[in-house]
Design a protein around this motif. Sequence first.
Motif, PDB file in Angstrom:
ATOM      1  N   PHE A 185      11.539 -10.627  40.169  1.00  0.00           N
ATOM      2  CA  PHE A 185      11.136 -11.428  39.011  1.00  0.00           C
ATOM      3  C   PHE A 185      12.389 -11.774  38.210  1.00  0.00           C
ATOM      4  O   PHE A 185      13.290 -10.937  38.044  1.00  0.00           O
ATOM      5  CB  PHE A 185      10.143 -10.652  38.133  1.00  0.00           C
ATOM      6  N   GLU A 186      12.435 -12.996  37.722  1.00  0.00           N
ATOM      7  CA  GLU A 186      13.615 -13.441  36.979  1.00  0.00           C
ATOM      8  C   GLU A 186      13.919 -12.490  35.817  1.00  0.00           C
ATOM      9  O   GLU A 186      13.045 -12.191  35.002  1.00  0.00           O
ATOM     10  CB  GLU A 186      13.400 -14.853  36.433  1.00  0.00           C
ATOM     11  N   GLY A 187      15.139 -11.979  35.794  1.00  0.00           N
ATOM     12  CA  GLY A 187      15.562 -11.078  34.729  1.00  0.00           C
ATOM     13  C   GLY A 187      15.522  -9.608  35.100  1.00  0.00           C
ATOM     14  O   GLY A 187      16.107  -8.782  34.407  1.00  0.00           O
ATOM     15  N   CYS A 188      14.815  -9.253  36.188  1.00  0.00           N
ATOM     16  CA  CYS A 188      14.772  -7.857  36.629  1.00  0.00           C
ATOM     17  C   CYS A 188      15.977  -7.591  37.530  1.00  0.00           C
ATOM     18  O   CYS A 188      16.199  -8.291  38.511  1.00  0.00           O
ATOM     19  CB  CYS A 188      13.481  -7.554  37.380  1.00  0.00           C
ATOM     20  N   GLN A 189      16.739  -6.573  37.187  1.00  0.00           N
ATOM     21  CA  GLN A 189      17.963  -6.267  37.917  1.00  0.00           C
ATOM     22  C   GLN A 189      17.874  -4.981  38.739  1.00  0.00           C
ATOM     23  O   GLN A 189      18.724  -4.722  39.579  1.00  0.00           O
ATOM     24  CB  GLN A 189      19.128  -6.140  36.924  1.00  0.00           C
ATOM     25  N   PHE A 190      16.827  -4.183  38.517  1.00  0.00           N
ATOM     26  CA  PHE A 190      16.752  -2.870  39.156  1.00  0.00           C
ATOM     27  C   PHE A 190      15.338  -2.335  38.971  1.00  0.00           C
ATOM     28  O   PHE A 190      14.724  -2.552  37.932  1.00  0.00           O
ATOM     29  CB  PHE A 190      17.763  -1.941  38.465  1.00  0.00           C
ATOM     30  N   LEU A 191      14.827  -1.631  39.987  1.00  0.00           N
ATOM     31  CA  LEU A 191      13.493  -1.044  39.883  1.00  0.00           C
ATOM     32  C   LEU A 191      13.430   0.209  40.746  1.00  0.00           C
ATOM     33  O   LEU A 191      13.820   0.181  41.914  1.00  0.00           O
ATOM     34  CB  LEU A 191      12.421  -2.039  40.352  1.00  0.00           C
ATOM     35  N   GLU A 192      12.955   1.294  40.153  1.00  0.00           N
ATOM     36  CA  GLU A 192      12.724   2.531  40.894  1.00  0.00           C
ATOM     37  C   GLU A 192      11.411   3.152  40.443  1.00  0.00           C
ATOM     38  O   GLU A 192      10.953   2.921  39.325  1.00  0.00           O
ATOM     39  CB  GLU A 192      13.855   3.544  40.668  1.00  0.00           C
ATOM     40  N   LEU A 193      10.842   3.963  41.339  1.00  0.00           N
ATOM     41  CA  LEU A 193       9.622   4.718  41.047  1.00  0.00           C
ATOM     42  C   LEU A 193       9.933   6.189  41.249  1.00  0.00           C
ATOM     43  O   LEU A 193      10.526   6.569  42.265  1.00  0.00           O
ATOM     44  CB  LEU A 193       8.490   4.286  41.984  1.00  0.00           C
ATOM     45  N   TYR A 194       9.542   7.013  40.288  1.00  0.00           N
ATOM     46  CA  TYR A 194       9.752   8.454  40.355  1.00  0.00           C
ATOM     47  C   TYR A 194       8.407   9.169  40.264  1.00  0.00           C
ATOM     48  O   TYR A 194       7.457   8.652  39.686  1.00  0.00           O
ATOM     49  CB  TYR A 194      10.621   8.943  39.188  1.00  0.00           C
ATOM     50  N   ARG A 195       8.407  10.413  40.789  1.00  0.00           N
ATOM     51  CA  ARG A 195       7.226  11.267  40.679  1.00  0.00           C
ATOM     52  C   ARG A 195       7.656  12.600  40.067  1.00  0.00           C
ATOM     53  O   ARG A 195       8.664  13.175  40.469  1.00  0.00           O
ATOM     54  CB  ARG A 195       6.628  11.500  42.062  1.00  0.00           C
ATOM     55  N   ASP A 196       6.882  13.091  39.135  1.00  0.00           N
ATOM     56  CA  ASP A 196       7.175  14.365  38.479  1.00  0.00           C
ATOM     57  C   ASP A 196       7.104  15.502  39.506  1.00  0.00           C
ATOM     58  O   ASP A 196       6.147  15.575  40.272  1.00  0.00           O
ATOM     59  CB  ASP A 196       6.167  14.595  37.351  1.00  0.00           C
ATOM     60  N   VAL A 197       8.105  16.378  39.507  1.00  0.00           N
ATOM     61  CA  VAL A 197       8.136  17.475  40.485  1.00  0.00           C
ATOM     62  C   VAL A 197       7.139  18.584  40.155  1.00  0.00           C
ATOM     63  O   VAL A 197       6.734  19.333  41.042  1.00  0.00           O
ATOM     64  CB  VAL A 197       9.560  18.072  40.644  1.00  0.00           C
ATOM     65  N   ASN A 198       6.735  18.693  38.896  1.00  0.00           N
ATOM     66  CA  ASN A 198       5.794  19.734  38.499  1.00  0.00           C
ATOM     67  C   ASN A 198       4.344  19.255  38.416  1.00  0.00           C
ATOM     68  O   ASN A 198       3.427  20.075  38.439  1.00  0.00           O
ATOM     69  CB  ASN A 198       6.203  20.328  37.147  1.00  0.00           C
ATOM     70  N   HIS A 233       3.687  -4.796  45.715  1.00  0.00           N
ATOM     71  CA  HIS A 233       4.239  -5.674  44.680  1.00  0.00           C
ATOM     72  C   HIS A 233       5.672  -5.351  44.257  1.00  0.00           C
ATOM     73  O   HIS A 233       6.254  -6.085  43.456  1.00  0.00           O
ATOM     74  CB  HIS A 233       3.337  -5.646  43.444  1.00  0.00           C
ATOM     75  N   LYS A 234       6.249  -4.287  44.758  1.00  0.00           N
ATOM     76  CA  LYS A 234       7.563  -3.857  44.279  1.00  0.00           C
ATOM     77  C   LYS A 234       8.636  -4.934  44.438  1.00  0.00           C
ATOM     78  O   LYS A 234       9.464  -5.126  43.548  1.00  0.00           O
ATOM     79  CB  LYS A 234       7.991  -2.550  44.937  1.00  0.00           C
ATOM     80  N   GLN A 235       8.634  -5.654  45.548  1.00  0.00           N
ATOM     81  CA  GLN A 235       9.648  -6.700  45.749  1.00  0.00           C
ATOM     82  C   GLN A 235       9.414  -7.871  44.803  1.00  0.00           C
ATOM     83  O   GLN A 235      10.379  -8.463  44.308  1.00  0.00           O
ATOM     84  CB  GLN A 235       9.656  -7.178  47.196  1.00  0.00           C
ATOM     85  N   ASP A 236       8.157  -8.201  44.540  1.00  0.00           N
ATOM     86  CA  ASP A 236       7.861  -9.282  43.597  1.00  0.00           C
ATOM     87  C   ASP A 236       8.334  -8.921  42.197  1.00  0.00           C
ATOM     88  O   ASP A 236       8.890  -9.759  41.488  1.00  0.00           O
ATOM     89  CB  ASP A 236       6.354  -9.570  43.568  1.00  0.00           C
ATOM     90  N   ILE A 237       8.110  -7.671  41.800  1.00  0.00           N
ATOM     91  CA  ILE A 237       8.566  -7.225  40.475  1.00  0.00           C
ATOM     92  C   ILE A 237      10.090  -7.232  40.429  1.00  0.00           C
ATOM     93  O   ILE A 237      10.693  -7.776  39.507  1.00  0.00           O
ATOM     94  CB  ILE A 237       8.021  -5.818  40.147  1.00  0.00           C
TER      95      ILE A 237
END
Length: 98
Positions: free
Chosen positions: A32-45, A25-29
């Motif tokens: 989505f109208e109004g979304c300019q940027f999207l990233e996913l992070y994972r905690d290193v600890n 779903h990342k490309q759909d999100i």
Amino acid sequence: MLIRIVKMGFYKQNIEVFLEDFNAHKQDIRNFEGCQFLELYRDVNDPTVFFTYSYWENEDALENYRKSDLFSQVWGKTKPLFSKPPKAWSVEKLLSLE
């Protein structure tokens, strides 16, 4: 611009399910109208903790997404995977150094 940060903790056995659904779903999100940027992070600890980081044109754009069928579909699959309640922040960027 509004920046949205969401912290999510998952049961270990649900991480792959979450990642597969996010990737589906990342490309759909992002588109989505109004979304300019999207990233996913994972905690290193703590590899069970993830963060989404997204830019929205304004609060109305984010609210339109949150009321959409896409959000209902994605959140409906994601919510049961949590090991703890998610936390979300809406912030504005004050300074960026390159």
